[in-house]
Design an enzyme around this catalytic site. Sequence first.
Site, mmCIF file in Angstrom:
data_model
loop_
_atom_site.group_PDB
_atom_site.id
_atom_site.type_symbol
_atom_site.label_atom_id
_atom_site.label_comp_id
_atom_site.label_asym_id
_atom_site.label_seq_id
_atom_site.Cartn_x
_atom_site.Cartn_y
_atom_site.Cartn_z
ATOM 1 N N THR A 87 -13.680 64.138 14.018
ATOM 2 C CA THR A 87 -13.773 62.818 13.389
ATOM 3 C C THR A 87 -15.263 62.504 13.250
ATOM 4 O O THR A 87 -15.964 62.383 14.264
ATOM 5 C CB THR A 87 -13.102 61.739 14.259
ATOM 6 O OG1 THR A 87 -11.759 62.122 14.492
ATOM 7 C CG2 THR A 87 -13.123 60.385 13.552
ATOM 8 N N LYS A 162 -8.753 58.612 7.826
ATOM 9 C CA LYS A 162 -8.712 58.529 9.298
ATOM 10 C C LYS A 162 -9.307 57.201 9.799
ATOM 11 O O LYS A 162 -8.728 56.515 10.634
ATOM 12 C CB LYS A 162 -9.482 59.725 9.863
ATOM 13 C CG LYS A 162 -9.831 59.663 11.320
ATOM 14 C CD LYS A 162 -8.725 60.159 12.212
ATOM 15 C CE LYS A 162 -9.081 59.963 13.677
ATOM 16 N NZ LYS A 162 -7.986 60.278 14.551
ATOM 17 N N LYS A 237 -15.639 54.609 19.082
ATOM 18 C CA LYS A 237 -16.304 55.556 18.177
ATOM 19 C C LYS A 237 -15.746 55.408 16.747
ATOM 20 O O LYS A 237 -16.497 55.307 15.777
ATOM 21 C CB LYS A 237 -16.073 56.996 18.674
ATOM 22 C CG LYS A 237 -16.555 58.061 17.695
ATOM 23 C CD LYS A 237 -16.126 59.476 18.041
ATOM 24 C CE LYS A 237 -16.464 60.393 16.875
ATOM 25 N NZ LYS A 237 -16.009 61.766 17.021
#
Length: 291
Positions: A87, A162, A237
């Site tokens: 990611t 995402k 994050k």
Amino acid sequence: MKIGFIGLGNMGAPMAANLVKAGHEVIGFDMAEVKVDGVTMADTAIKCATDAEVVITMLPNGAILRSVAADIIPAMAKGAALVDCSTVDVDSARAVASDAEAAGLLAVDAPVSGGVGGASAGTLTFMAGGSEAAFAKAAPLFEIMGQKAVHCGEAGAGQAAKICNNMILGVTMIATCEAFALADKLGLDRQKMFDVVSTSSGYSWTMNAYCPAPGVGPQSPADNGYQPGFAADLMLKDLRLSQQAAESADADTPMGQLAQALYAQFVESEDGKGRDFSAMLPRFEKRGRES
Ligand code: NAD
């Protein structure tokens, strides 16, 4: 297929193990000393990537991805595919794809959802960005490591999907937790609250599938002392990545921004580090309106 796998941490190790189990030859590389059954370790990223038909990366962040990609792209055979499952920020994903394509490689950004459990069970969901040809090359591997792969569009589209998904997840988890804390203070039984909301217009994945209240709804990290699961640090994050993307695209995301600020406070100044992201509920429980 001969596959290079760089970044054999909590996620990468079980993903690589599943590729081995499916009969692929996997050469691994990690900065740390790691051992994965059936994976032959190389002593540099370049050695791991040379001769591989596909190189998969599963790394902590965009800066590390960019530096690994700069090393391996010149070493990879023309026509090979670089598939990044980390990611990372959309800009890094696009920059790496553009460098790879300029060197005659196929490139896919394919972040995952499903966590360590999904990585071990081979039930991850992949959200992929890149050309049709690049996606087609990676798709059989996604089938082994996951249960679903969605080709979302061109380079960066996987990362975009995402972080939009996880921005919704962070915001709805906070909304679910603050609603439970309010219900407590109004004297409403938590099970009754779940029974109503999970079948009413306030339902969501965070309420119905991952309920933050212990003993209510299906089994979730709340029933295990808020052991992750999905750690609050990782949620922070992803929220930061969503706000970085919103900045660069000039998108107005006030709820995402507030969710980022609350998770930052929870992880950095309170007791959220290392706890599941649903531990926002005990956090709200303890607070009053002014605290
Ligand atoms: P991790 O820290 O367990 O693994 C990362 C691995 O990369 C480590 O083994 C580290 O030694 C290695 N590494 C770091 N720098 C390197 C370099 N320059 N060259 C080679 N190896 C290097 O992290 P993780 O939990 O496996 O997560 C990996 C990625 O997957 C992250 O981007 C994370 O956001 C994403 N992700 C994690 C989860 C989860 O639940 N853990 C879920 C979805 C997505």
